[in-house]
Every structure is written in C-alpha cells, then in structure tokens.
Design an enzyme around this catalytic site. Structure first.
Site, mmCIF file in Angstrom:
data_model
loop_
_atom_site.group_PDB
_atom_site.id
_atom_site.type_symbol
_atom_site.label_atom_id
_atom_site.label_comp_id
_atom_site.label_asym_id
_atom_site.label_seq_id
_atom_site.Cartn_x
_atom_site.Cartn_y
_atom_site.Cartn_z
ATOM 1 N N GLY A 7 2.651 -1.187 4.306
ATOM 2 C CA GLY A 7 2.766 0.236 3.988
ATOM 3 C C GLY A 7 4.215 0.613 3.765
ATOM 4 N N ASN A 27 0.882 -1.173 0.000
ATOM 5 C CA ASN A 27 0.000 0.000 0.000
ATOM 6 C C ASN A 27 0.914 1.216 0.000
ATOM 7 O OD1 ASN A 27 -1.765 2.069 0.529
ATOM 8 N ND2 ASN A 27 -2.289 1.400 2.611
ATOM 9 N N TRP A 28 1.036 1.834 -1.168
ATOM 10 C CA TRP A 28 1.978 2.955 -1.293
ATOM 11 C C TRP A 28 1.447 4.233 -0.643
ATOM 12 C CZ3 TRP A 28 4.376 2.885 -6.946
ATOM 13 C CH2 TRP A 28 5.081 1.676 -7.121
ATOM 14 N N LYS A 29 0.162 4.216 -0.275
ATOM 15 C CA LYS A 29 -0.474 5.407 0.331
ATOM 16 C C LYS A 29 -0.261 6.635 -0.567
ATOM 17 C CE LYS A 29 -0.087 3.227 4.779
ATOM 18 N NZ LYS A 29 -0.006 3.347 6.223
ATOM 19 N N GLU A 73 -6.792 4.863 7.746
ATOM 20 C CA GLU A 73 -6.515 6.287 7.486
ATOM 21 C C GLU A 73 -7.725 6.950 6.827
ATOM 22 O OE1 GLU A 73 -2.805 5.629 5.456
ATOM 23 O OE2 GLU A 73 -1.917 5.043 7.368
ATOM 24 N N GLY A 99 2.254 2.233 10.748
ATOM 25 C CA GLY A 99 3.227 3.305 10.585
ATOM 26 C C GLY A 99 3.935 3.693 11.871
ATOM 27 N N HIS A 134 -9.527 1.507 4.634
ATOM 28 C CA HIS A 134 -8.266 1.638 5.369
ATOM 29 C C HIS A 134 -8.486 2.569 6.563
ATOM 30 C CE1 HIS A 134 -4.176 2.688 6.401
ATOM 31 N NE2 HIS A 134 -3.812 1.583 5.785
ATOM 32 N N GLU A 176 -5.785 -4.830 10.544
ATOM 33 C CA GLU A 176 -4.740 -3.822 10.767
ATOM 34 C C GLU A 176 -5.020 -3.057 12.055
ATOM 35 O OE1 GLU A 176 -2.565 -2.717 6.967
ATOM 36 O OE2 GLU A 176 -4.312 -1.416 7.034
ATOM 37 N N SER A 220 3.046 -2.237 10.346
ATOM 38 C CA SER A 220 4.488 -2.356 10.587
ATOM 39 C C SER A 220 5.025 -3.755 10.299
ATOM 40 C CB SER A 220 4.847 -1.915 12.008
ATOM 41 O OG SER A 220 4.488 -0.550 12.192
#
Ligand code: PGA
Length: 255
Positions: free
Chosen positions: A237, A13-15, A100, A176, A98, A170, A216
């Site tokens: 991530g 997941n490159w965000k 976020e 992160g 997600h 998650e 992580s």
C-alpha cells in the site's frame, strides 16, 4: 517445498490515491526504476486512473490491476464496475476482498466469492485478500480463520482457474499501521494457506500458487519477508506510492 515453482509478484495497491494527472506522473517515475525486475510487477489503481496508467505502461513490464469488481456483468448497480468492463480495457488483475472493503463497505466472504468467480470467468487474474484482526490473532484463531476465508473465497473455483489466482495474506492490524508481521508470522500463515489449498486442490496446485504478504511491507523489511519459503511476493500500500521504496521492494523480490 520448491519456491521456484511459483511466480513472485509485487503488486502496488494505490487505494484511493492519485488523480489521473498524478497517476501519470507516478507511473512514469516508477517505470524506469522497475524495468529490470525479475519478478512480476503490478500496480492496482483507482478506476478513474486505469486509462492513463494502461496507456503509460504499454510496452513496459508493469501490469495493471483494478481494486474491485462487481459479480454481475451489467445492470442496475449504481456506482459499480463489472469484470467485463475491466477486461475490455485490457486490465489484467483485480484485487478482491481487501480488508478495507470488508471493514468499511460490507464485503463478506460470500460476496468475495461471487466477485472472484465473476473475475475469473471473464479472464481476469485475482488477488484475493485474507487476514485476521488483532483481536482474532490474540484469540489464537488466525490460521483457522484465514483458512476459512480462503476456502469460502474459492468455493466453486476449478483447479484449472487456480493458475489465475493469487492469495494475499494481510493481517488487518498491520495494514497502514507501520506494524509489520514478523517474517515468521507471515510465513506461518502463508504456509497454512498453502496447506489449505493442498487439501482442496492437491499439492501440485498448492506448490504453484503465489501467496503474497501485505501489511506495512516497505523498503526496509521486504527482503526478510520475501526470503521466507512461503512468501511469494507482496501487496504494497503506502510504499507503492513512493517510487524509490517500491523499486527497492521489487529489487528485493528479484533476488
Ligand atoms: P500498507 O497496505 O502497505 O499501506 O500497509 C497494504 C494493503 O492494504 O494492501
């Protein structure tokens, strides 16, 4: 429970990272490192990078995903991207819900469910994210909460469509932060998700469902996490932006 029944999937997941030019460079670095993978490899990239990454991965074993999609097919929804738009580009996967998106963009269990249904109706595969905050973990409600998130996300999804569903557990406190759930914690919640799926769809669907861990996961801890009986892959991530690290995780999943 037989782990061989299901597909192991490592998804990056490159965000909100990488311009198209940078994306091209990164994917070209990743490609040769993962070409012998025995698991499925996915990269979920920003919308503006899709064309570049789809082109660069043609003929390779890397599948491409987006990071969100809207539930309507088209219309006055400024700034949104629809499932038919993604499908028309040959995007295969989309991440939905997600944390976020839930935390910063007002995503709720109800909107997650709408997006999931739209994505599946348009032939996309979904990676649905669920997970608890630190406060919720400390209150001891993790498994119930994650079960509820899972049930609402899948409300109205048929057993047949479940073959296009992946759940990613998650824990928000692990994303992160460098704090990973222990292998036991990850397995406990993934197992609870599988039990929930078994209640709703029966054992056969539950046994065949890919349930990832994310938060992580890195080159150093992937092997232990992926060795757990109910951890069928990872949503990665930070480490997905580092080709050698991502490749190590893919290698750990290929064992
Ligand atoms: P992280 O992110 O690996 O950087 O913790 C995981 C995710 O948000 O999917």
């Amino acid at each position: 429970m037989n782990k061989d029944l299901r597909k192991v999937v490592i998804a990056g997941n490159w965000k909100m990272n990488k311009t198209p030019e940078e994306a091209k460079k990164l994917i070209e670095e990743i490609k040769p490192l993962v070409k012998d993978a025995k698991c499925e490899v996915v990269t979920c990239v920003p919308f503006v990078d899709l064309t570049t990454v789809l082109e660069a991965t043609k003929g390779s074993n890397i599948k491409v995903g987006a990071q969100n999609c809207h539930w309507e097919e088209k219309g006055a929804f400024t700034g949104e991207i629809s499932a038919p738009m993604l499908k028309s580009m040959n995007v295969e996967y989309v991440i939905i819900g997600h944390s976020e998106r839930r935390q910063y963009f007002g995503e709720t269990d109800i909107t997650v469910n709408k997006r999931v249904k739209a994505a599946l109706a348009n032939g996309l595969k979904v990676i649905i994210c669920v997970g608890e905050s630190l406060e919720q973990r400390e209150q001891g409600v993790t498994c119930e909460l994650v079960a509820m998130q899972t049930k609402i996300a899948l409300n109205g999804v048929s057993a047949d469509d479940m073959k296009n569903v992946i759940i990613a557990y998650e824990p928000i406190w692990a994303i992160g932060t460098g704090k990973t759930a222990t292998a036991e914690q990850a397995n406990e919640v993934n197992h609870a998700i599988r039990e929930t799926i078994a209640q709703v769809y029966g054992k056969a669907v539950a046994d065949a469902l890919t349930i990832q861990y994310g938060g992580s996961m890195n080159a150093g801890n992937a092997e232990e996490l992926l060795a757990q009986p109910d951890v069928d892959g990872g949503l990665i991530g930070g480490a997905s932006l580092k080709p050698a690290d991502f490749a190590k995780i893919v290698e750990a999943a290929s064992k």
